[in-house]
Design a protein around this motif. Structure first.
Motif, PDB file in Angstrom:
ATOM      1  N   MET A   1      29.714  -2.295   0.839  1.00 46.18           N
ATOM      2  CA  MET A   1      29.763  -2.239   2.293  1.00 46.18           C
ATOM      3  C   MET A   1      28.968  -1.056   2.839  1.00 46.18           C
ATOM      4  O   MET A   1      28.293  -1.177   3.869  1.00 46.18           O
ATOM      5  N   ASP A   2      29.030   0.082   2.183  1.00 40.29           N
ATOM      6  CA  ASP A   2      28.282   1.253   2.659  1.00 40.29           C
ATOM      7  C   ASP A   2      26.789   0.965   2.673  1.00 40.29           C
ATOM      8  O   ASP A   2      26.077   1.360   3.611  1.00 40.29           O
ATOM      9  N   ARG A   3      26.307   0.306   1.627  1.00 36.85           N
ATOM     10  CA  ARG A   3      24.877  -0.005   1.581  1.00 36.85           C
ATOM     11  C   ARG A   3      24.524  -1.060   2.624  1.00 36.85           C
ATOM     12  O   ARG A   3      23.419  -1.021   3.191  1.00 36.85           O
ATOM     13  N   ARG A   4      25.415  -1.988   2.887  1.00 33.09           N
ATOM     14  CA  ARG A   4      25.137  -2.979   3.932  1.00 33.09           C
ATOM     15  C   ARG A   4      24.959  -2.298   5.288  1.00 33.09           C
ATOM     16  O   ARG A   4      24.064  -2.652   6.064  1.00 33.09           O
ATOM     17  N   ARG A   5      25.823  -1.341   5.575  1.00 32.21           N
ATOM     18  CA  ARG A   5      25.686  -0.604   6.834  1.00 32.21           C
ATOM     19  C   ARG A   5      24.385   0.190   6.850  1.00 32.21           C
ATOM     20  O   ARG A   5      23.687   0.264   7.880  1.00 32.21           O
TER      21      ARG A   5
ATOM     22  N   LEU B   1      21.499  -2.182   7.604  1.00 35.06           N
ATOM     23  CA  LEU B   1      21.425  -2.478   9.032  1.00 35.06           C
ATOM     24  C   LEU B   1      20.835  -1.297   9.797  1.00 35.06           C
ATOM     25  O   LEU B   1      20.026  -1.477  10.727  1.00 35.06           O
ATOM     26  N   ASP B   2      21.220  -0.095   9.420  1.00 29.67           N
ATOM     27  CA  ASP B   2      20.663   1.100  10.070  1.00 29.67           C
ATOM     28  C   ASP B   2      19.160   1.201   9.821  1.00 29.67           C
ATOM     29  O   ASP B   2      18.390   1.545  10.730  1.00 29.67           O
TER      30      ASP B   2
ATOM     31  N   ARG C   1      17.333  -1.214  11.914  1.00 28.45           N
ATOM     32  CA  ARG C   1      17.308  -0.749  13.313  1.00 28.45           C
ATOM     33  C   ARG C   1      16.245   0.339  13.495  1.00 28.45           C
ATOM     34  O   ARG C   1      15.510   0.348  14.490  1.00 28.45           O
TER      35      ARG C   1
ATOM     36  N   LEU D   1      26.653 -10.064   5.862  1.00 31.23           N
ATOM     37  CA  LEU D   1      25.903  -9.050   6.591  1.00 31.23           C
ATOM     38  C   LEU D   1      25.791  -9.432   8.069  1.00 31.23           C
ATOM     39  O   LEU D   1      25.852  -8.569   8.957  1.00 31.23           O
TER      40      LEU D   1
ATOM     41  N   MET E   1      28.394  -8.170  10.449  1.00 28.01           N
ATOM     42  CA  MET E   1      28.359  -6.749  10.786  1.00 28.01           C
ATOM     43  C   MET E   1      27.232  -6.427  11.765  1.00 28.01           C
ATOM     44  O   MET E   1      27.055  -5.277  12.158  1.00 28.01           O
ATOM     45  N   ASP E   2      26.477  -7.440  12.130  1.00 33.32           N
ATOM     46  CA  ASP E   2      25.276  -7.257  12.940  1.00 33.32           C
ATOM     47  C   ASP E   2      25.634  -7.203  14.426  1.00 33.32           C
ATOM     48  O   ASP E   2      26.086  -8.195  15.000  1.00 33.32           O
TER      49      ASP E   2
END
Length: 487
Positions: free
Chosen positions: A277-281, A284-285, A288, A313, A316-317
């Protein structure tokens, strides 16, 4: 003249019922010109005795051919080739001329010669088919799929069967995806944000065509799904492969000029890594920061039988920059060719228009059949049945690989249907695969999954979705023996 009964024979590789095979045999004889108008067929008794089938089977076949005007009956005299039967051409086919076209110059863009390997069409005839993505007939719910297909052929569904939707889709299938399938992945979408495709590969192609040009850059995982690399190569965009690690695609390795990121976070293809989950966030960062879009291929989330899958993913977008690709072809059967795209309305609008210009829409009957199969609960029952079977096979597979000293490079945290394997550095798995195939064992060499000229040659994939549990240990032993001989 009565046709000699010896000229009739059933092919050992013929498909269909005996009645259908007899019909096809006679129809082909007429269409090829071997059986001519007015010639008499053997009696039903003689033909049945010659073919080793029941007389009623031959009688029904003759009756069907009679109804279709291939044959006619004359009192008590028997059956004859009808004058209304399709006649073969009465001219000799023209001799094949030399091709005067310079196709090397005439072809403006080439699509052949990509990295995607071919699989044996007769894979089911091999005793140890450790190949990925094929349907196991013992696990598929034939009976209820057939019932749903018949229901979709009924009068009430005549419109769904025959309508030209142009650029639209079956509203029942769209509704099920929106209300049942996507919420399981934490995704909320309106019908206008969903597009049905001919499988996940078609979805990836549509996405590439809409988002990428020769001036734009795509990032893809390395190793990755080889067909995606072919699709991106054909689009002529700039492609940057990024080597994955044990957690999947590393966001900090994505270059700043990236326009589109292709990733398989839930079940990396082919290493089976699950992105934390940390890598997914972080991904996304990073998207961005670079103003990039992300294409999430969630191709095997239904096969999470060890633990519940992580949220997609897309769930979480918050920016609308993730395009989600799903597929029913992996969980039902690959020949279904039914997938879907989920994205923001401006993107789906363009993808819909492109799809309409190429193929209009996937067949309405297939869409409605799938909608019934999903909504009546048969799909969920099949997923549970497949999960239990795959779990059992996985346990046997892991034990066999441990017993024979095979090195697993990726096994999938939540489940799946394959293992990503690593052989000793001196083993070329392309050669290994050819040797094993001659002994009835099918594996997938790993070279095609990697990018670049210096691709590793010692990786391979072992899948357990299509091999019975009882054969796994013996097959793994044969793989280990051949690797030891090749090292």
């Amino acid at each position: 003249m009565t046709l000699p009964v010896e000229t009739f024979f059933l092919r050992p590789d013929a498909q269909g019922t005996l009645q259908q095979q007899i019909q096809q045999m006679i129809a082909q004889g007429i269409l090829s010109g071997r059986f001519r108008q007015g010639e008499k067929l053997p009696s039903t008794r003689k033909l049945a005795q010659h073919l080793g089938v029941s007389r009623i089977t031959v009688t029904i076949a003759y009756t069907e051919l009679l109804a279709n005007e291939y044959l006619f009956a004359k009192g008590r005299s028997g059956y004859f080739v009808s004058e209304n039967a399709p006649a073969p051409p009465d001219f000799e086919p023209a001799a094949e001329n030399d091709d005067a076209v310079d196709w090397g110059r005439a072809i403006g863009q080439r699509f052949s010669g990509g990295a995607t390997p071919s699989k044996p069409q007769d894979w089911a005839q091999y005793r140890f088919p450790f190949i990925y993505g094929q349907a196991d007939p013992t696990l598929f719910d034939h009976a209820n799929w057939r019932l749903c297909a018949l229901q979709a052929l009924g009068q009430r569904d005549f419109t769904a069967l025959t309508t030209d939707y142009y650029d639209q889709d079956d509203p029942r299938l769209i509704e099920f995806i929106a209300r049942h399938t996507l919420p399981r992945r934490g995704i909320s979408a309106r019908p206008s944000q969903i597009l049905i495709t001919l499988g996940a590969q078609n979805a990836l192609w549509l996405t590439t065509q809409v988002l990428l040009t020769q001036r734009r850059r795509a990032v893809l995982e390395d190793p990755c799904y080889h067909a995606l690399r072919d699709i991106l190569s054909q689009s002529r965009c700039h492609v940057t492969p990024v080597r994955v690690d044990q957690d999947g695609l590393p966001p900090d390795a994505i270059p700043p000029e990236t326009d589109v990121i292709f990733t398989t976070p839930s079940h990396q293809c082919p290493t089976n890594a699950t992105m934390p989950m940390d890598r997914r966030r972080a991904l996304l960062d990073r998207a961005r920061e670079t103003d990039a879009l992300i294409v999430e291929d969630d191709y095997e989330f239904e096969m999470s039988f060890l633990k519940p899958p992580s949220p997609a993913l897309k769930s979480m977008d918050a920016d609308g920059r993730v395009i989600y690709v799903g597929s029913f072809s992996k969980s039902l059967f690959p020949g279904l060719r039914l997938g879907y795209l989920v994205g923001s309305e401006p993107f789906i609008r363009e993808a819909r228009a492109l799809r309409a210009s190429v193929l209009r829409h996937p067949p309405g009957h297939i869409q409605r059949t799938a909608a019934y199969f999903l909504s009546l609960g048969y799909y969920d029952a099949q997923i549970r049945r497949m999960g239990a079977a795959l779990h059992e096979r996985r346990v046997v597979m892991e034990q066999a690989m441990t017993d024979h000293g095979l090195q697993v490079s990726g096994r999938g945290y939540y489940g799946g249907s394959s293992f990503w394997m690593r052989a000793p550095e001196t083993v070329d798995t392309d050669h290994l695969a050819r040797k094993l195939q001659s002994k009835g064992v099918l594996i997938e060499p790993g070279r095609a999954f990697f990018a670049g000229d210096l691709r590793p040659t010692n990786y391979y994939r072992l899948a357990y979705s299509s091999i019975p549990t009882s054969r796994i240990s013996e097959g793994v032993a044969m793989v280990a023996k051949e690797i030891a001989a090749s090292a």
